[in-house]
Design an enzyme around this catalytic site. Structure first.
Site, PDB file in Angstrom:
ATOM      1  CB  CYS A  90       2.708  -0.193  -6.573  1.00 29.17           C
ATOM      2  SG  CYS A  90       2.975  -1.944  -6.906  1.00 29.17           S
ATOM      3  N   GLY A  97       0.820  -1.200   0.000  1.00 32.57           N
ATOM      4  CA  GLY A  97       0.000   0.000   0.000  1.00 32.57           C
ATOM      5  C   GLY A  97       0.855   1.251   0.000  1.00 32.57           C
ATOM      6  CD  GLU A 136       6.917  -5.528  -1.934  1.00 35.18           C
ATOM      7  OE1 GLU A 136       7.419  -4.542  -2.528  1.00 35.18           O
ATOM      8  OE2 GLU A 136       7.523  -6.590  -1.757  1.00 35.18           O
ATOM      9  CB  VAL A 148      -1.008   2.813   5.251  1.00 34.66           C
ATOM     10  CG1 VAL A 148      -1.523   1.634   6.063  1.00 34.66           C
ATOM     11  CG2 VAL A 148      -2.159   3.782   4.961  1.00 34.66           C
ATOM     12  N   GLY A 149       2.235   2.441   5.430  1.00 31.28           N
ATOM     13  CA  GLY A 149       3.376   1.563   5.696  1.00 31.28           C
ATOM     14  C   GLY A 149       4.117   1.960   6.954  1.00 31.28           C
TER      15      GLY A 149
END
Length: 510
Positions: A252, A196, A218, A200-201
């Site tokens: 991505c 994501g 990722e 948020v990572g």
């Protein structure tokens, strides 16, 4: 929009305990059982293709060709590869020969890490879920699978089908939003895989740190494309434009922006327009071949960026808020500080940034976060080599976009802000595997290693010195740089020298 039933927060503790107990029971340890679950995952997809086509159209407007090409096909391929290789991958290994340690019977055992938490993205809800789930199962883990709440129809179907095909105490689907994810992150895990955004990572990594859970991230980012005038122009335009607009640009590793020499910009845009006209010859073809943005928020963000650009729209630009549709759009004469360059676009808008030369390209790329992918379109090996050696990125691809993600035998992962860790095939298996070192030395070795035991003496110190290697001769200075000589040139020079020597020797013999 479909209604997604969230997993009750108060059930998450029970789910974690149940999957933990399943792992501890050894149920997933036999290779035969792992292969059974892998086949069930494959048939879950194969039996329900039409259902997945329906929900992906509802959530993302994804055409059937893209569902097969980017979702179900690659997922079944990875499951099949994992199924075929799990016995070999899971087999204990012996290190290479060592005069000191081979007698100690060294073995590396492969074990699951426990319960794996897989938090998957909205953009490729099947492809970015089933491969990692298959790898985690192959490694001998149980799995909690958290799909994206932004794709409610697809995530609802996951909850329905997984319960039918796989024991919920082995793989359990947890649906929900922030509250449910936060509850999941309170628990320790064998491993977490999150795909994501970087924002948020950071939250995931911070929460995992509290339980000392290893994490694979990722995260994506702005993946640049350098287009060299010495490229196959029509091929470059075709592959770049396809990669940019696949899944409505919500990938991505999608080409995010183009870096092209100033005097080549016009010619390159002409080639992009030709690719556009070939891909979408009619309004109907365009409507049926391009997905939609996932949410009104995603549409508003990207449309506002497009409206605020200081560049000039070369072609495209049509917007439809009601259907969250943005027409494939190329924007020319974009500067480095343009709004379109401020963040990952994640949509079918392609900025063209004119540059002076390849050195300016390298300088700009290196001044920003390492991208998840870097693309180079050139037929000049020196250009390729220079960019490879002068930049960092999760992956670097020559004359192609996107397809490295599913290429068998290649790892998928980022570096720095674009992510950490890898998955895909054997790389995924290794990510979710604990490699457990083992020794079993025979008793007679004590006759050789008796000097390790106290009481320590000078004699014992001298006797153990032979166990350790000696360094090569001390260097007199750094090696001379091989300026202006690529490996290819060096190899050809060496080959020519050897060939000339053989001819000379033959003449002497004659």
């Amino acid at each position: 929009m479909s209604k997604l039933n969230y997993t009750p927060v108060d059930e998450i503790d029970k789910i974690h305990a149940e999957l933990s107990n399943t792992f501890k029971s050894g149920k997933v340890q036999p290779i035969a059982y792992r292969k059974y679950v892998l086949l069930q995952l494959g048939y879950l997809l194969k039996d329900n293709v039409s259902k997945f086509e329906e929900v992906l159209m509802a959530d993302l407007g994804k055409p059937k060709v893209e569902v097969t090409l980017t979702e179900i096909g690659p997922s079944i391929s990875e499951i099949k590869d994992t199924y075929s290789n799990v016995e070999k991958w899971a087999k204990p290994e012996k290190p290479g020969f060592s005069i000191n340690y081979t007698p100690m019977r060294r073995v590396i055992y492969k074990q699951g890490k426990g319960i794996v938490l897989i938090i998957s993205p909205f953009n490729y809800p099947i492809n970015m879920s089933f491969g990692p789930i298959a790898s985690a199962i192959a490694a001998g883990n149980t799995v909690v699978f958290k799909p994206s709440e932004q794709t409610p129809a697809t995530s609802s179907l996951f909850a329905e089908l997984f319960a039918k095909y796989v024991d919920p105490s082995v793989i359990c689907v947890v649906n929900g939003g922030v509250a449910e994810t936060s509850k999941l992150l309170e628990h320790p895990w064998g491993h977490i895989l999150f795909t994501g955004s970087g924002r948020v990572g950071r939250i995931i990594a911070s929460a995992a740190g509290k339980t000392l859970t290893p994490v694979t991230l990722e995260l994506g980012g702005k993946s640049p494309v350098f287009v060299d005038p010495k490229c196959d122009l029509s091929m470059a335009a075709r592959r770049i434009f396809w990669g940019k607009n696949l899944n409505a640009g919500q990938s991505c590793v999608a080409p995010d922006y183009i870096l092209v020499p100033k005097d080549f910009q016009n010619k390159f845009i002409e080639a992009l327009k030709a690719a556009n006209d070939a891909f979408y010859p009619t309004p109907e073809a365009e409507a049926n071949s391009i997905g939609r943005l996932v949410s009104p928020q995603a549409y508003k963000r990207l449309s506002n960026l497009l409206k605020s650009t200081k560049g000039t729209i070369a072609f495209g630009g049509r917007l439809d808020e009601a259907t969250k549709y943005i027409q494939p759009t190329v924007v020319r004469d974009v500067s480095f500080d343009d709004p379109l360059m401020s963040e990952e676009l994640f949509g079918p808008v392609l900025p063209i940034v004119p540059v002076d030369d390849i050195d300016e390209v390298i300088k700009f790329v290196n001044a920003h976060d390492h991208p998840l992918a870097l693309y180079v379109f050139s037929q000049d090996n020196e250009v390729k080599t220079k960019i490879i050696n002068s930049t960092q990125s999760g992956a670097i691809c020559m004359n192609e976009t996107m397809t490295h993600v599913g290429a068998e035998g290649l790892p998928f992962g980022g570096v720095g802000p674009s992510g950490s860790g890898h998955h895909n095939g054997k790389f995924g298996f290794d990510t979710f595997t604990h490699t457990r070192a083992s020794l079993d030395p025979p008793g007679w070795l004590d006759m050789i290693l008796s000097s390790r035991y106290p009481p320590y003496t000078d004699k014992k110190l001298k006797s153990i010195s032979w166990l350790f290697p000696k360094l090569p001769a001390r260097p007199t200075g750094p090696p001379a740089p091989m300026e202006g000589r690529s490996f290819t040139k060096w190899f050809l020079f060496a080959l020519a020298t050897i060939f000339a020597g053989l001819l000379t020797k033959r003449k002497i013999l004659v």
